[in-house]
Write a protein that holds these residues in place. Structure first.
Motif, PDB file in Angstrom:
ATOM      1  N   VAL A 205       0.862  -1.183   0.000  1.00 44.91           N
ATOM      2  CA  VAL A 205       0.000   0.000   0.000  1.00 44.91           C
ATOM      3  C   VAL A 205       0.895   1.228   0.000  1.00 44.91           C
ATOM      4  CG1 VAL A 205      -1.783   1.324   1.195  1.00 44.91           C
ATOM      5  CG2 VAL A 205      -1.829  -1.187   1.254  1.00 44.91           C
ATOM      6  N   ILE A 206       0.654   2.141  -0.933  1.00 44.15           N
ATOM      7  CA  ILE A 206       1.311   3.443  -0.952  1.00 44.15           C
ATOM      8  C   ILE A 206       0.267   4.445  -0.480  1.00 44.15           C
ATOM      9  CG2 ILE A 206       2.437   5.199  -2.377  1.00 44.15           C
ATOM     10  CD1 ILE A 206       3.339   2.977  -4.228  1.00 44.15           C
ATOM     11  N   ASP A 207       0.489   4.997   0.699  1.00 42.10           N
ATOM     12  CA  ASP A 207      -0.558   5.754   1.394  1.00 42.10           C
ATOM     13  C   ASP A 207      -0.207   7.243   1.436  1.00 42.10           C
ATOM     14  OD1 ASP A 207      -2.469   6.809   3.068  1.00 42.10           O
ATOM     15  OD2 ASP A 207      -2.143   5.396   4.698  1.00 42.10           O
ATOM     16  N   TRP A 234       2.732  -1.547   4.299  1.00 41.72           N
ATOM     17  CA  TRP A 234       1.940  -0.312   4.244  1.00 41.72           C
ATOM     18  C   TRP A 234       2.920   0.855   4.355  1.00 41.72           C
ATOM     19  CZ3 TRP A 234      -3.595  -0.922   4.533  1.00 41.72           C
ATOM     20  CH2 TRP A 234      -4.309   0.282   4.413  1.00 41.72           C
ATOM     21  N   ILE A 235       3.132   1.562   3.248  1.00 37.94           N
ATOM     22  CA  ILE A 235       4.137   2.626   3.206  1.00 37.94           C
ATOM     23  C   ILE A 235       3.452   3.973   3.350  1.00 37.94           C
ATOM     24  CG2 ILE A 235       6.126   3.560   1.997  1.00 37.94           C
ATOM     25  CD1 ILE A 235       6.206   1.062   0.301  1.00 37.94           C
ATOM     26  N   GLN A 236       3.694   4.632   4.462  1.00 38.12           N
ATOM     27  CA  GLN A 236       3.101   5.939   4.732  1.00 38.12           C
ATOM     28  C   GLN A 236       3.995   7.031   4.137  1.00 38.12           C
ATOM     29  OE1 GLN A 236       3.662   8.880   6.820  1.00 38.12           O
ATOM     30  NE2 GLN A 236       1.661   9.505   6.062  1.00 38.12           N
ATOM     31  N   ILE A 237       3.415   7.823   3.215  1.00 40.66           N
ATOM     32  CA  ILE A 237       4.187   8.868   2.540  1.00 40.66           C
ATOM     33  C   ILE A 237       3.595  10.246   2.795  1.00 40.66           C
ATOM     34  CG2 ILE A 237       5.019   9.741   0.317  1.00 40.66           C
ATOM     35  CD1 ILE A 237       5.077   6.900  -0.704  1.00 40.66           C
ATOM     36  N   GLY A 238       2.273  10.375   2.665  1.00 40.68           N
ATOM     37  CA  GLY A 238       1.612  11.663   2.847  1.00 40.68           C
ATOM     38  C   GLY A 238       0.552  11.594   3.931  1.00 40.68           C
ATOM     39  N   SER A 239       0.048  12.757   4.301  1.00 40.83           N
ATOM     40  CA  SER A 239      -0.979  12.806   5.357  1.00 40.83           C
ATOM     41  C   SER A 239      -2.032  13.843   4.996  1.00 40.83           C
ATOM     42  CB  SER A 239      -0.347  13.119   6.711  1.00 40.83           C
ATOM     43  OG  SER A 239       0.478  14.265   6.637  1.00 40.83           O
ATOM     44  N   MET A 240      -2.587  13.723   3.786  1.00 42.99           N
ATOM     45  CA  MET A 240      -3.571  14.689   3.311  1.00 42.99           C
ATOM     46  C   MET A 240      -4.822  14.723   4.192  1.00 42.99           C
ATOM     47  SD  MET A 240      -3.454  14.270  -0.848  1.00 42.99           S
ATOM     48  CE  MET A 240      -3.972  12.551  -0.775  1.00 42.99           C
ATOM     49  N   ALA A 241      -5.164  13.588   4.809  1.00 40.84           N
ATOM     50  CA  ALA A 241      -6.399  13.516   5.589  1.00 40.84           C
ATOM     51  C   ALA A 241      -6.159  13.679   7.085  1.00 40.84           C
ATOM     52  CB  ALA A 241      -7.113  12.196   5.323  1.00 40.84           C
ATOM     53  N   GLY A 242      -4.923  13.860   7.500  1.00 35.16           N
ATOM     54  CA  GLY A 242      -4.638  14.044   8.913  1.00 35.16           C
ATOM     55  C   GLY A 242      -3.342  13.389   9.326  1.00 35.16           C
ATOM     56  N   GLY A 261       7.434   4.265   6.988  1.00 35.14           N
ATOM     57  CA  GLY A 261       7.366   5.526   6.279  1.00 35.14           C
ATOM     58  C   GLY A 261       8.410   5.578   5.180  1.00 35.14           C
ATOM     59  N   SER A 262       8.234   6.528   4.292  1.00 38.50           N
ATOM     60  CA  SER A 262       9.233   6.773   3.249  1.00 38.50           C
ATOM     61  C   SER A 262       9.346   8.278   3.080  1.00 38.50           C
ATOM     62  CB  SER A 262       8.835   6.105   1.925  1.00 38.50           C
ATOM     63  OG  SER A 262       9.861   6.241   0.964  1.00 38.50           O
ATOM     64  N   GLY A 263      10.509   8.816   3.411  1.00 40.72           N
ATOM     65  CA  GLY A 263      10.713  10.256   3.326  1.00 40.72           C
ATOM     66  C   GLY A 263      12.026  10.635   3.966  1.00 40.72           C
ATOM     67  N   GLN A 264      12.193  11.927   4.186  1.00 43.25           N
ATOM     68  CA  GLN A 264      13.421  12.425   4.780  1.00 43.25           C
ATOM     69  C   GLN A 264      13.637  11.806   6.157  1.00 43.25           C
ATOM     70  OE1 GLN A 264      12.004  16.616   3.660  1.00 43.25           O
ATOM     71  NE2 GLN A 264      14.182  16.922   4.044  1.00 43.25           N
ATOM     72  N   GLY A 265      14.752  11.141   6.330  1.00 45.43           N
ATOM     73  CA  GLY A 265      15.063  10.499   7.602  1.00 45.43           C
ATOM     74  C   GLY A 265      14.937   8.998   7.538  1.00 45.43           C
ATOM     75  N   SER A 266      13.873   8.482   6.925  1.00 46.55           N
ATOM     76  CA  SER A 266      13.741   7.037   6.775  1.00 46.55           C
ATOM     77  C   SER A 266      14.621   6.527   5.636  1.00 46.55           C
ATOM     78  CB  SER A 266      12.285   6.644   6.524  1.00 46.55           C
ATOM     79  OG  SER A 266      11.783   7.256   5.353  1.00 46.55           O
ATOM     80  N   LEU A 267      15.076   7.452   4.806  1.00 49.50           N
ATOM     81  CA  LEU A 267      16.018   7.150   3.731  1.00 49.50           C
ATOM     82  C   LEU A 267      17.166   8.145   3.810  1.00 49.50           C
ATOM     83  CD1 LEU A 267      13.278   6.780   1.050  1.00 49.50           C
ATOM     84  CD2 LEU A 267      14.935   4.971   1.465  1.00 49.50           C
TER      85      LEU A 267
END
Length: 320
Positions: A205-207, A234-242, A261-267
């Motif tokens: 899941v790309i979330d 389940w890969i959390q990338i954005g938080s458009m809904a909260g 997660g995938s973003g600054q710090g996790s990579l």
């Protein structure tokens, strides 16, 4: 030089004169040709991004296309402590830049690299994604979600379930590689049931949503899996809904769920930059498509809050 300058977190940046940064050891002063207005840029400019240090004034912009002193064009990601890219000039760390082919369109590259990078790096660096696996893109009607649908199919996904709220954008996704689409509009519980039925046996899941939609979707998907011991990344990338969810403990015991997660710090920055040349090649070749709305940087204050066409990303250009 001129730049987009944020002097208050509750107002759009304004186009004004700003001090040209002084070159420092390991950094080169470059002319900025194009810089995209991404959600990550907006959250940095309003102080809500998790990397924000609260200091003002600031120049927004996290990446862009620049011209080096020797004339070569590059795509680059700005250092966290460097001035932003929405300026006529900024500082560039050569280790965070990749050369562009002669035929690369700076506007398209600036529009597409940031939203494409999120899913490209996630599928190539955060999980061991294999051709033939299946993917759910949660929040597929945003620009990054649209790119994620294309990228998942390009990397060999046999099944791509695209879930989003905007019906106009949702209708476009089968043409970009989605094998099934799911509406997140209407009653949240019913929307979660639709997601669970369509994506019960996906592998990844790309979330991009998080918040309440994800809180409902996780149990809906897991309780419908044919084989609950089959891994689900389940890969959390954005938080458009909260920014937060409440996760029942049973879902972690009753299924093989791995949340990351995938973003600054996790990579690492080096890991992200290592993926950029191959992504540039795909964009230049037209394998991945993106719509861009180029505007002069001088229009930044008006364009910051102006609506855009579905799927189109604002890219600020300079006369450099």
């Amino acid at each position: 030089m001129h730049a987009a300058v944020v002097r208050s977190f509750d107002r759009p940046p304004r186009y004004e004169e700003f001090a040209t940064p002084d070159p420092a050891e390991g950094r080169v002063l470059v002319d900025v040709l194009a810089a995209g207005l991404h959600p990550r840029v907006r959250s940095g400019a309003n102080g809500t991004h998790y990397t924000s240090d609260g200091h003002l004034p600031l120049v927004p912009g996290v990446d862009g296309v620049g011209r080096l002193p020797d004339g070569r064009r590059v795509y680059f990601v700005a250092d966290d402590d460097a001035p932003g890219t929405m300026a006529e000039r900024t500082l560039l760390d050569p280790r965070r830049a990749v050369p562009l082919p002669p035929d690369a369109d700076p506007v398209i590259v600036a529009a597409a690299m940031n939203p494409a990078m999120s899913s490209w790096v996630a599928l190539r660096r955060r999980v061991s994604f294999q051709p033939g696996q299946s993917v759910l893109v949660l929040g597929a009607t945003g620009n990054a979600g649209r790119m994620a649908v294309q990228i998942a199919r390009h990397l060999g996904a046999a099944d791509v379930v695209a879930a989003g709220r905007d019906p106009r954008r949702l209708d476009l996704l089968p043409g970009l590689g989605a094998t099934r689409v799911v509406s997140l509009a209407g009653d949240p519980d019913l929307a979660a049931e639709r997601v669970g039925e369509a994506a019960a046996d996906v592998d990844v899941v790309i979330d991009y949503t998080w918040g309440h939609p994800t809180q409902l979707a996780i149990p809906a998907v897991l309780t419908r899996r044919t084989e609950r011991s089959a891994p689900l990344d389940w890969i959390q990338i954005g938080s458009m809904a909260g920014p937060d969810i409440t996760l029942p403990s049973f879902v972690l015991r009753a299924a093989n769920l791995r949340i990351m997660g995938s973003g600054q710090g996790s990579l690492t920055a080096a890991g992200i930059v290592a993926e950029l040349p191959s992504l540039v090649r795909e964009l230049t070749a037209g394998t991945l498509t993106a719509a861009a709305l180029p505007l002069p940087l001088s229009q930044v204050e008006r364009a910051w809050t102006a609506p855009t066409e579905p799927g189109s990303r604002v890219v600020f250009t300079t006369s450099a």
